[in-house]
Design an enzyme around this catalytic site. Structure first.
Site, PDB file in Angstrom:
ATOM      1  N   CYS A  73       0.868  -1.181   0.000  1.00 52.01           N
ATOM      2  CA  CYS A  73       0.000   0.000   0.000  1.00 52.01           C
ATOM      3  C   CYS A  73       0.898   1.222   0.000  1.00 52.01           C
ATOM      4  O   CYS A  73       1.727   1.387   0.903  1.00 52.01           O
ATOM      5  CB  CYS A  73      -0.892  -0.030   1.243  1.00 52.01           C
ATOM      6  N   CYS A 184      -0.673   4.075  -6.380  1.00 55.14           N
ATOM      7  CA  CYS A 184      -1.562   3.335  -5.482  1.00 55.14           C
ATOM      8  C   CYS A 184      -1.653   1.918  -6.022  1.00 55.14           C
ATOM      9  O   CYS A 184      -1.821   1.731  -7.236  1.00 55.14           O
ATOM     10  CB  CYS A 184      -2.946   3.985  -5.432  1.00 55.14           C
TER      11      CYS A 184
END
Length: 263
Positions: A73, A184
């Site tokens: 992440c 992302c």
């Protein structure tokens, strides 16, 4: 220790894009994946909240005897990995950073677009990365607000997603970017739509392969590569929708186990 699993966590299903690269490079490794979809997106939370969630995920993975943890992440990496490394000094953590450096090195227009979450774009690590590698390069940043919830809902190719992407890409294209950095781990699932919307000369780049190579390098350095079994096992835990998580793994040929876990 060699046969202990690699732990991977993300704020949901996006980190499966990283998991696939790791599994492709290291097919003998056992893995455990945590999809913290109940708390997605991390990108709109405070640094304190992101650290708290990252610690929760780390503790759970360590309880399963993971030999290494991949923070799959961008937002958790940029906001929490320093804390994790200081707190769990005996654990190796692999983080995710937007692939600014390779994009900058290859850009001919000297203009690079970055699509990322608010949490990543506002982090000190992101700003230091840009400062270190992007001298003389124009970086066009855009927060992909609303994209993660759509991807989490299995709507990566929806009309709503395409409308959002057109809005985010417009200022980048106006500045003549030739590279788009996906900041992302959810965003690689937007690549088919992005290819429809972007001119052919714009290259899309993410961090998946680099993360897999780094994972292998750290395991090799610490003599932790799994050479003991011929068949790996893969457990996926989600605190939200099991069918949604499964839908992101349909092309994976290995046997995987996807279950709900309240964490």
């Amino acid at each position: 220790m060699q046969s202990n699993p690699i732990g991977v966590f993300d704020s949901g299903v996006g980190g499966t894009s990283i998991w696939k690269e790791i599994h492709k490079l290291l097919p003998l490794e056992n893995t455990i994946y945590l999809a913290d979809s109940a708390n997605a997106p991390y990108g709109e939370k405070s640094t304190e909240e992101i650290i708290q969630l990252s610690v929760k995920n780390t503790e759970l993975l360590l309880s399963y005897n993971c030999k290494l943890i991949v923070v799959a992440c961008n937002t958790a990496t940029t906001n929490a990995i320093k804390y994790l490394r200081n707190t769990y000094a005996d654990v190796s953590f692999i983080g995710i950073e937007p692939a600014i450096k390779p994009a900058v090195l290859q850009s001919n227009s000297k203009t690079v677009g970055v699509l990322a979450t608010k949490g990543t774009l506002s982090s000190s690590l992101f700003h230091s990365t840009v400062k270190s590698h992007a001298e003389g390069i124009k970086i066009i940043e855009k927060e992909g607000k609303g994209l993660v919830p759509l991807i989490e809902a299995g709507k990566a190719s929806s009309k709503e997603t395409k409308t959002l992407l057109k809005t985010f890409l417009a200022p980048m294209l106006a500045h003549n970017i030739d590279y788009l950095v996906l900041g992302c781990t959810h965003y690689p699932y937007l690549v088919p739509v992005l290819k429809e919307l972007l001119p052919k000369h714009v290259n899309i780049i993410d961090s998946g392969e680099a993360v897999a190579r780094q994972t292998k390098a750290v395991l090799t350095k610490n003599s932790l590569l799994n050479t003991l079994n011929n068949k790996s096992s893969h457990r996926f835990y989600t605190n939200a929708d099991v069918p949604i998580l499964k839908s992101f793994l349909t092309e994976v040929k290995s046997t995987i186990n996807v279950v709900y876990l309240d964490f």
